[in-house]
Design a protein around this motif. Structure first.
Motif, PDB file in Angstrom:
ATOM      1  N   ILE A 373      14.205  13.343 -16.067  1.00 58.32           N
ATOM      2  CA  ILE A 373      15.241  13.088 -17.075  1.00 58.32           C
ATOM      3  C   ILE A 373      14.908  11.769 -17.752  1.00 58.32           C
ATOM      4  CG2 ILE A 373      17.701  12.920 -17.532  1.00 58.32           C
ATOM      5  CD1 ILE A 373      16.871  15.545 -16.200  1.00 58.32           C
ATOM      6  N   VAL A 374      14.875  11.773 -19.067  1.00 53.68           N
ATOM      7  CA  VAL A 374      14.570  10.563 -19.819  1.00 53.68           C
ATOM      8  C   VAL A 374      15.740  10.201 -20.724  1.00 53.68           C
ATOM      9  CG1 VAL A 374      12.079  10.982 -19.775  1.00 53.68           C
ATOM     10  CG2 VAL A 374      13.437  11.839 -21.696  1.00 53.68           C
ATOM     11  N   ASN A 375      15.812   8.931 -21.062  1.00 57.49           N
ATOM     12  CA  ASN A 375      16.809   8.449 -22.013  1.00 57.49           C
ATOM     13  C   ASN A 375      16.137   8.353 -23.370  1.00 57.49           C
ATOM     14  OD1 ASN A 375      18.561   6.897 -23.620  1.00 57.49           O
ATOM     15  ND2 ASN A 375      19.386   5.819 -21.839  1.00 57.49           N
ATOM     16  N   ASP A 376      16.406   9.324 -24.225  1.00 58.47           N
ATOM     17  CA  ASP A 376      15.788   9.401 -25.549  1.00 58.47           C
ATOM     18  C   ASP A 376      16.776   8.867 -26.583  1.00 58.47           C
ATOM     19  OD1 ASP A 376      14.303   9.925 -27.772  1.00 58.47           O
ATOM     20  OD2 ASP A 376      14.334  12.105 -27.576  1.00 58.47           O
ATOM     21  N   MET A 380      20.457  11.762 -22.895  1.00 60.04           N
ATOM     22  CA  MET A 380      19.779  12.232 -21.683  1.00 60.04           C
ATOM     23  C   MET A 380      19.088  13.547 -21.977  1.00 60.04           C
ATOM     24  SD  MET A 380      22.555  11.216 -18.715  1.00 60.04           S
ATOM     25  CE  MET A 380      21.430  11.626 -17.371  1.00 60.04           C
ATOM     26  N   THR A 381      17.776  13.596 -21.682  1.00 63.61           N
ATOM     27  CA  THR A 381      16.929  14.713 -22.090  1.00 63.61           C
ATOM     28  C   THR A 381      16.007  15.106 -20.949  1.00 63.61           C
ATOM     29  OG1 THR A 381      16.965  13.880 -24.374  1.00 63.61           O
ATOM     30  CG2 THR A 381      15.244  15.478 -23.818  1.00 63.61           C
ATOM     31  N   VAL A 382      15.805  16.412 -20.767  1.00 62.68           N
ATOM     32  CA  VAL A 382      14.846  16.908 -19.784  1.00 62.68           C
ATOM     33  C   VAL A 382      13.479  16.970 -20.430  1.00 62.68           C
ATOM     34  CG1 VAL A 382      14.272  18.765 -18.173  1.00 62.68           C
ATOM     35  CG2 VAL A 382      16.665  18.317 -18.743  1.00 62.68           C
ATOM     36  N   ASP A 383      12.466  16.426 -19.753  1.00 62.77           N
ATOM     37  CA  ASP A 383      11.124  16.429 -20.329  1.00 62.77           C
ATOM     38  C   ASP A 383      10.087  16.569 -19.208  1.00 62.77           C
ATOM     39  OD1 ASP A 383       9.191  16.389 -22.269  1.00 62.77           O
ATOM     40  OD2 ASP A 383       9.481  14.282 -22.820  1.00 62.77           O
ATOM     41  N   TYR A 384       8.878  16.926 -19.601  1.00 62.99           N
ATOM     42  CA  TYR A 384       7.769  17.029 -18.648  1.00 62.99           C
ATOM     43  C   TYR A 384       7.065  15.678 -18.576  1.00 62.99           C
ATOM     44  CZ  TYR A 384       8.526  22.061 -18.792  1.00 62.99           C
ATOM     45  OH  TYR A 384       9.079  23.308 -18.697  1.00 62.99           O
ATOM     46  N   THR A 385       7.517  14.846 -17.683  1.00 60.18           N
ATOM     47  CA  THR A 385       6.943  13.528 -17.488  1.00 60.18           C
ATOM     48  C   THR A 385       7.218  13.093 -16.061  1.00 60.18           C
ATOM     49  OG1 THR A 385       7.018  11.201 -18.173  1.00 60.18           O
ATOM     50  CG2 THR A 385       9.063  12.448 -18.355  1.00 60.18           C
ATOM     51  N   LYS A 386       6.337  12.250 -15.533  1.00 51.74           N
ATOM     52  CA  LYS A 386       6.551  11.720 -14.195  1.00 51.74           C
ATOM     53  C   LYS A 386       7.416  10.470 -14.211  1.00 51.74           C
ATOM     54  CE  LYS A 386       2.260  13.472 -12.126  1.00 51.74           C
ATOM     55  NZ  LYS A 386       1.009  13.110 -11.401  1.00 51.74           N
ATOM     56  N   LEU A 433      17.216  19.478 -24.045  1.00 57.67           N
ATOM     57  CA  LEU A 433      15.865  19.822 -23.615  1.00 57.67           C
ATOM     58  C   LEU A 433      14.867  19.329 -24.651  1.00 57.67           C
ATOM     59  CD1 LEU A 433      16.411  23.507 -22.369  1.00 57.67           C
ATOM     60  CD2 LEU A 433      16.766  21.346 -21.140  1.00 57.67           C
ATOM     61  N   SER A 434      13.784  18.738 -24.190  1.00 56.60           N
ATOM     62  CA  SER A 434      12.747  18.270 -25.113  1.00 56.60           C
ATOM     63  C   SER A 434      12.065  19.457 -25.770  1.00 56.60           C
ATOM     64  CB  SER A 434      11.716  17.441 -24.352  1.00 56.60           C
ATOM     65  OG  SER A 434      10.923  18.285 -23.518  1.00 56.60           O
ATOM     66  N   SER A 436       9.010  20.297 -25.722  1.00 53.83           N
ATOM     67  CA  SER A 436       8.042  20.925 -24.814  1.00 53.83           C
ATOM     68  C   SER A 436       8.735  21.824 -23.796  1.00 53.83           C
ATOM     69  CB  SER A 436       7.209  19.854 -24.100  1.00 53.83           C
ATOM     70  OG  SER A 436       8.033  18.962 -23.386  1.00 53.83           O
ATOM     71  N   VAL A 437       9.913  21.435 -23.335  1.00 53.12           N
ATOM     72  CA  VAL A 437      10.670  22.276 -22.406  1.00 53.12           C
ATOM     73  C   VAL A 437      11.188  23.522 -23.129  1.00 53.12           C
ATOM     74  CG1 VAL A 437      12.702  22.410 -20.917  1.00 53.12           C
ATOM     75  CG2 VAL A 437      11.293  20.342 -20.920  1.00 53.12           C
ATOM     76  N   GLU A 438      11.675  23.357 -24.334  1.00 50.55           N
ATOM     77  CA  GLU A 438      12.137  24.499 -25.114  1.00 50.55           C
ATOM     78  C   GLU A 438      10.992  25.484 -25.368  1.00 50.55           C
ATOM     79  OE1 GLU A 438      15.011  25.441 -25.789  1.00 50.55           O
ATOM     80  OE2 GLU A 438      16.370  23.787 -26.304  1.00 50.55           O
ATOM     81  N   GLN A 439       9.802  24.956 -25.633  1.00 46.84           N
ATOM     82  CA  GLN A 439       8.644  25.810 -25.865  1.00 46.84           C
ATOM     83  C   GLN A 439       8.280  26.593 -24.608  1.00 46.84           C
ATOM     84  OE1 GLN A 439       7.015  26.648 -28.590  1.00 46.84           O
ATOM     85  NE2 GLN A 439       5.556  27.923 -27.458  1.00 46.84           N
ATOM     86  N   LYS A 440       8.342  25.933 -23.468  1.00 44.90           N
ATOM     87  CA  LYS A 440       8.038  26.611 -22.208  1.00 44.90           C
ATOM     88  C   LYS A 440       9.037  27.740 -21.939  1.00 44.90           C
ATOM     89  CE  LYS A 440       5.594  25.363 -19.091  1.00 44.90           C
ATOM     90  NZ  LYS A 440       4.251  25.721 -18.560  1.00 44.90           N
ATOM     91  N   LYS A 441      10.305  27.506 -22.212  1.00 41.56           N
ATOM     92  CA  LYS A 441      11.322  28.551 -22.030  1.00 41.56           C
ATOM     93  C   LYS A 441      11.095  29.705 -23.009  1.00 41.56           C
ATOM     94  CE  LYS A 441      15.545  27.685 -20.978  1.00 41.56           C
ATOM     95  NZ  LYS A 441      16.948  27.230 -20.955  1.00 41.56           N
ATOM     96  N   LYS A 442      10.665  29.358 -24.208  1.00 41.39           N
ATOM     97  CA  LYS A 442      10.376  30.386 -25.203  1.00 41.39           C
ATOM     98  C   LYS A 442       9.244  31.290 -24.730  1.00 41.39           C
ATOM     99  CE  LYS A 442       9.169  30.893 -30.122  1.00 41.39           C
ATOM    100  NZ  LYS A 442       8.854  30.145 -31.365  1.00 41.39           N
ATOM    101  N   GLU A 443       8.236  30.692 -24.108  1.00 43.01           N
ATOM    102  CA  GLU A 443       7.115  31.474 -23.579  1.00 43.01           C
ATOM    103  C   GLU A 443       7.583  32.421 -22.480  1.00 43.01           C
ATOM    104  OE1 GLU A 443       4.343  28.542 -22.334  1.00 43.01           O
ATOM    105  OE2 GLU A 443       3.921  27.822 -24.373  1.00 43.01           O
ATOM    106  N   PHE A 444       8.502  31.949 -21.650  1.00 49.16           N
ATOM    107  CA  PHE A 444       9.025  32.827 -20.593  1.00 49.16           C
ATOM    108  C   PHE A 444       9.818  33.979 -21.171  1.00 49.16           C
ATOM    109  CE2 PHE A 444       7.762  29.707 -17.522  1.00 49.16           C
ATOM    110  CZ  PHE A 444       7.758  30.366 -16.305  1.00 49.16           C
ATOM    111  N   ARG A 445      10.616  33.697 -22.200  1.00 52.12           N
ATOM    112  CA  ARG A 445      11.389  34.772 -22.825  1.00 52.12           C
ATOM    113  C   ARG A 445      10.470  35.827 -23.432  1.00 52.12           C
ATOM    114  NH1 ARG A 445      14.971  30.392 -24.095  1.00 52.12           N
ATOM    115  NH2 ARG A 445      13.864  29.967 -26.056  1.00 52.12           N
TER     116      ARG A 445
END
Length: 449
Positions: A373-376, A380-386, A433-434, A436-445
């Motif tokens: 979770i990052v502060n953008d 508050m946003t979910v993102d692919y980051t460590k 959702l960032s 990149s997260v939205e794109q990943k969900k789109k791929e799953f759909r």
């Protein structure tokens, strides 16, 4: 054994248990996270011993299941019985928007993926302390909007709890932001809190006297002798209207002579009308001076009902500074797992990112992959980051001799919660959702729907 029976079969229903990642969500509404840190550490900071496995094997056989003993004996051999998990989460006391993966659990050693969700049920028990902390925060925000002293809400909750565990969590949540309480046991759990209370009669103290007025005068005298400043007088042991119409002003005068503030407690019947009559009679008797009394209402109160009562009093020109409330089970009885929508869902398993898509109910969709979770810019946003807002709660791997954990103090959690009690502080409603997260969900759909 703190697990669900169906977990006893998952070790052979899966293709492998190499590595897994799961998230824990609040799917129903925003919340203050509370209790997760303590629950996780108290649960995982232990060593598994052979007798525990043997005991679990016996109980599994009794329900026709086979316990995954090989995994657990391997844990004793490989990890000295310590649990090879990493639990990350937003800090306790944080505001968590709806739909946030507020915690992330991974296994740190290959072959122990099933442990990620083994204690799912226990992790989710943090819904109750989180629900209580959220309710306490909203009550404090309302008090500050109300513009009266912050001690106008008093906890009457102890006797209504289903267990001492629930009582423990509720008073710890209450004491983070409130002062008034009847929950004496809370002192041992929150010794640095600002708990306050006043002497109070009960029906059992009134019933000792042949004359109800003698009971009130005795209470006032004794409180004065003890050097205290106020006493709560319950008025419905017999007939509250008799007290209001025929004795109220005499009691006020008797108390005022002894510099004791009488706080009248109407506790049955039309409480709003009784409270209105108490104030109006006391106000008239004061002849232009502030009425020398208070009123506390504790019959079936919750946040919604308090607002309803306050609106009634404002419409009838009764200053809210004279009205206090005792809140019992109305503080917590609505809080179940569905209230916040706590759920734990797989994000990585069998070598790939995974998600629950649930076309029939988007509310139950999860987020794939290892996230943070990052502060953008304040959002508050979910993102692919460590790197983000997650903090490590518990971590154990083969390179460590003992688990590492970060136990957060109640005082630090309380400080964080109080950042959100100011009604001017905005509360983000839903997680974002960032791209990149939205794109990943789109791929799953695209793949599954």
């Amino acid at each position: 054994m703190a697990t669900d029976c169906y977990n006893l079969s998952h070790w052979y229903l899966k293709e492998n248990m190499d590595y897994e990642v799961s998230h824990i969500y609040n799917r129903s509404r925003g919340m203050i996270l509370f209790g997760f840190n303590e629950i996780v550490i108290d649960l995982l900071n232990r060593q598994i011993e052979e007798w525990m496995i043997m005991d679990a094997e016996e109980h599994a056989r009794s329900v026709g299941m086979k316990f995954p003993s090989k995994m657990w004996y391997g844990l004793i051999k490989d990890m000295k019985g310590y649990i090879p998990l990493k639990v990350e989460a937003l800090p306790d006391g944080s505001w968590v928007p709806k739909g946030t993966p507020f915690a992330q659990v991974t296994n740190t050693e290959e072959g122990y993926g099933e442990l990620v969700t083994w204690w799912e049920g226990v992790f989710l028990h943090s819904y109750f302390p989180s629900g209580c902390a959220t309710e306490a925060m909203y009550l404090k925000r309302y008090l500050m909007e109300r513009g009266t002293d912050t001690n106008k809400f008093h906890s009457f909750g102890f006797r209504g709890h289903r267990s001492m565990e629930d009582a423990y969590w509720a008073i710890k949540a209450w004491n983070m932001v409130m002062e008034g309480t009847d929950d004496f046991h809370g002192l041992q759990h929150t010794p640095n809190s600002n708990m306050s209370t006043i002497p109070a009669t009960a029906h059992k103290t009134i019933q000792q006297f042949d004359n109800e007025i003698d009971a009130f005068k005795h209470a006032i005298d004794k409180v004065s002798e003890k050097g205290q400043e106020a006493v709560s007088l319950v008025i419905d042991t017999y007939d509250p209207w008799n007290i209001i119409n025929n004795h109220l002003t005499d009691i006020i005068d008797y108390a005022q002579e002894r510099e004791i503030i009488p706080v009248f407690r109407p506790d049955s019947g039309d409480i709003k009308e009784q409270a209105k009559a108490i104030y109006e009679k006391a106000d008239l008797h004061a002849k232009g001076y502030p009425p020398f009394c208070g009123i506390i209402i504790g019959e079936g109160m919750d946040r919604k009902k308090i607002i309803e009562f306050d609106n009634y009093f404002k419409e009838n020109n009764i200053p809210l500074q004279y009205i206090s409330y005792g809140i019992g089970a109305g503080f917590y009885k609505h809080i179940d797992r569905d209230y916040l929508g706590f759920a734990m869902k797989t994000a990585y398993s069998n070598g790939k990112d995974r998600m629950k898509l649930t076309k029939s109910n988007p509310y139950k969709q999860s987020i794939p992959g290892y996230v943070n979770i990052v502060n953008d810019n304040g959002v508050m946003t979910v993102d692919y980051t460590k790197h983000g807002l997650y903090e490590i709660v518990y971590e154990m791997d083969e390179r460590s001799s003992r688990p590492k954990y970060n136990r957060v103090s109640w005082c630090d959690i309380a400080k964080r919660v109080n950042l959100y009690t100011d009604p001017k502080v905005p509360l983000q409603e839903e997680i974002v959702l960032s791209p990149s997260v939205e794109q990943k969900k789109k791929e799953f759909r695209k793949r599954y729907l």
